[in-house]
Design a protein around this motif. Sequence first.
Motif: not given
Length: 355
Positions: A266-277, A344-348
Amino acid sequence: MKNKLIFLACIIFIAIILRLSALSKSLIENVYSRFFYKGLAGSLNKISGKFSFSLGEILLVIFIILLILFIAFTVKNLITEKEKLKILFNFLYAIVCTAVILYIIFMSFWGLNYYRIPLTENYSDYMEREIDNEDIYSLAEYLIKDINNLKSQMKYQNINTNFQALNRMVEEDYKNIFEEFDFLNMHYVRTKPIKSSKLFLYLQILGIYNPFTFESNVNILIPYISFPFTIAHEMSHQIGISYEDEANFLAYLVCSKSEDLFIRYSGDFEALLYLLGQLNRDENYGHLIDNLNDETKKEIREYSEFWKRYSGELSKVSKNVNDAYLKANSQKEGVQSYSRVVRLLVYYYRSKNII
């Protein structure tokens, strides 16, 4: 009349003092967020947490009913009574006083968290280089590999998608992030289901935090794939995280550190949607999608179709209200601030030497 004006002046003065205190992020972070808020919220959510239903929903209904009755009573008096100016003054006075008092309670109970030191400060060493599409592509590739791996493992296990079960698991998983962000460690309680979830679908609201009752609430009619991420997002508000991108970031971290495959997915799925956007629909984008397993691609389509069914005028109004609320509370990007989780994901992941 004199006493009324003195009272109004006093509460306005208190409201101004609270707002001026927000000018010092260091003061808010070290005194309010890490000390006062932790003690207040950590104590009072023990009380609201004893109820299985949302106290905030009940209080909101009561407030709306009282407001309607007050307006109706005032209109009746304006029609039947002679002292119309006095009645109108009392009505406006009551409205202004109520608004100022609610503002004071909001800021004291939670609102000042909007002015604390941003989580990005924890990754200041990794912010010197600008984020570009290459960073986002690299992170998306990493997540797609993890998603494909999780999906293949999930085929051979029984996956629990029950809201209450996931609620309990995410509540337990939240302890994992305190190893990295110890300053956020405080007492918290699991989320509560929103009784009027159908209405919230049309408002396109997945969850909401009530700062007056310290309750994290989740729409239980959203796609089940969003349950863990949304639960973790709303719980982050409970521990003093106000910015929406930071709440999304912590939600992802909580999910990613879970032992449960579906919660991690679920975490990967939601994060991927933000990245693709955030990416351009070019050849590289097509390459990313081609590498994604067919089941997840189907889930993305179903997720998009689900929310399209509830898109309309009501959702536009809700979006505009939320946008105005966020901008009024130190989030200049408004509703676009949710997608800033990519930063934030990129920095992390830079700090982990993964991208």
